[in-house]
Design a protein around this motif. Structure first.
Motif, PDB file in Angstrom:
ATOM      1  N   HIS A  96     -48.989   1.786 -27.752  1.00 43.07           N
ATOM      2  CA  HIS A  96     -50.061   1.095 -27.017  1.00 43.07           C
ATOM      3  C   HIS A  96     -49.835   1.165 -25.514  1.00 43.07           C
ATOM      4  N   HIS A 162     -55.490   1.010 -35.538  1.00 44.37           N
ATOM      5  CA  HIS A 162     -54.449   1.297 -36.549  1.00 44.37           C
ATOM      6  C   HIS A 162     -55.030   1.894 -37.836  1.00 44.37           C
ATOM      7  N   HIS A 228     -47.133  -7.627 -34.944  1.00 40.03           N
ATOM      8  CA  HIS A 228     -48.418  -7.505 -34.259  1.00 40.03           C
ATOM      9  C   HIS A 228     -49.471  -7.037 -35.257  1.00 40.03           C
ATOM     10  N   ALA A 230     -50.988  -4.748 -36.729  1.00 37.74           N
ATOM     11  CA  ALA A 230     -51.099  -3.339 -37.144  1.00 37.74           C
ATOM     12  C   ALA A 230     -51.599  -3.216 -38.582  1.00 37.74           C
ATOM     13  N   LEU A 259     -53.176  -7.676 -31.137  1.00 44.52           N
ATOM     14  CA  LEU A 259     -53.489  -6.275 -31.433  1.00 44.52           C
ATOM     15  C   LEU A 259     -52.512  -5.287 -30.786  1.00 44.52           C
ATOM     16  N   PRO A 261     -48.497  -5.139 -29.034  1.00 49.08           N
ATOM     17  CA  PRO A 261     -47.297  -5.966 -28.847  1.00 49.08           C
ATOM     18  C   PRO A 261     -46.763  -5.917 -27.422  1.00 49.08           C
ATOM     19  N   ASP A 320     -46.513   0.884 -36.091  1.00 48.74           N
ATOM     20  CA  ASP A 320     -46.977   1.915 -35.155  1.00 48.74           C
ATOM     21  C   ASP A 320     -46.125   3.175 -35.193  1.00 48.74           C
TER      22      ASP A 320
HETATM   23 ZN   LIG Z   1     -50.055  -1.291 -32.874  1.00 51.74          ZN
END
Ligand SMILES: [Zn+2]
Length: 345
Positions: A96, A162, A228, A230, A259, A261, A320
């Protein structure tokens, strides 16, 4: 008397205790050393692959840059020996907020094509700008959104990037990759189409396997707290009840860091998470491999102070990042960890 006896035993046991301490320390040093060696080996392997990718001179080999390992897995499965792929964002970093580092610009200039997730996953300013300006980029998420806009999730006005967490949705990335590779190397068109069809079959079967196995978790236990957000696509596809509306399944998960982190745990986030834990009698929460566990540890500590039994799962989930595993291995790992921890509550 008891005290004397206790210290007396201690005296007798001292040599073995010292041996135990020595063995323990040596073991810890050994484990640290193994971890360090493994980490160095992984970095060294990535560095060797980077050199090979940068210096490849075979004009028939497509040099492809992928922002994440999820995408690289698809590209490799479709392109086979005709592509040489490289992942831009290392598996231990947050996609992110990733910003370009020295050498990344050269990777972009050498790549025949770039595949990015899009949907604002890569929103670090320098990377986002480059992905927007470059003309040789496919944003896979945008292509999926075009195919199935009704399946894309939003949260408080922000698109949820995601998409790989629902295997049936991620399979829609195959056609855009097949199409682009076919444009870059038309002589391999049939090859890419055949491998794309095989991959679609594999992912559809794997999607069914995940769904089937996750049904082992009983309905009252299908609540998820992760670092978070995901896992919203994952929960909608695999943990929601059949015909459950968004108003229902959206309440099955929460994540203190939202959404992306990047922020710190606010008192409001903490309060919201504590209420969720109490309401659904949650006993275990799940860290993610590339997100600091500090927030979850704080939540766990607060819950215990309030007398609520809660633990942080000792095995992180892959949100992620695939952590060096293949996409299918990482998703199967997530399923196994959830079944083992939520299925037995
Ligand atoms: Zn993420």
């Amino acid at each position: 008397m008891v005290l004397f006896s206790y210290f007396g035993n201690m005296t007798v046991m001292r040599p073995s205790l010292l041996q135990w301490i020595r063995c323990t320390l040596l073991s810890l040093v050994g484990i640290s050393l193994i971890g360090w060696i493994t980490s160095c080996s992984s970095i060294s392997s990535r560095s060797a692959h980077l050199n090979r990718w940068m210096q490849a001179e075979n004009p028939e080999l497509l040099r492809i840059l992928c922002t994440t390992s999820h995408i690289q897995n698809l590209v490799d499965a479709i392109g086979g020996d005709t592509v040489l792929s490289l992942v831009l964002i290392p598996p231990d970093l947050d996609p992110h907020s990733y910003e370009l580092v020295k050498g990344d610009g050269e990777k972009f200039s050498r790549a025949a094509w770039v595949f990015a997730n899009g949907l604002n996953l890569e929103h670090g300013a320098s990377l986002h700008t480059l992905l927007t300006e470059q003309t040789n980029v496919t944003q896979i998420g945008h292509a999926i959104q075009t195919q199935a806009p009704e399946r894309i999730l939003w949260s408080d006005g922000f698109i949820d990037p995601h998409i790989w967490m629902d295997v049936s949705l991620w399979a829609l990335a195959i056609d855009p990759i097949v199409d682009q590779l076919s444009k870059l190397s038309p002589e391999h068109r049939d090859f890419y189409h055949e491998r794309g069809q095989n991959l679609t079959t594999t992912l559809r079967q794997f999607d069914q396997e995940l769904w089937q196995d996750l049904q082992q978790i009983s309905e009252p236990n299908r609540y998820l707290v992760t670092s978070h957000d995901a896992f919203r696509y994952f929960v909608r596809r695999y943990l929601a009840l059949s015909n459950e509306t968004p108003e229902g399944w959206e309440k099955r998960l929460t994540a203190p860091e939202g959404l992306a982190p990047e922020g710190q745990l606010s008192p409001l986030d903490l309060q919201r998470t504590m209420l969720f834990l109490q309401e659904h009698r949650i006993q275990v929460i799940f860290p993610e491999s590339n997100v600091s566990p500090v927030s979850l540890d704080k939540i766990c500590k607060t819950a215990r102070q309030m007398g609520q039994p809660l633990r942080v799962c000792t095995t992180p989930l892959y949100g992620d990042s695939t952590g060096g595993l293949s996409y299918i291995e990482a998703m199967r790992h997530n399923k196994d960890v959830l079944v083992a921890n939520l299925g037995r509550q």
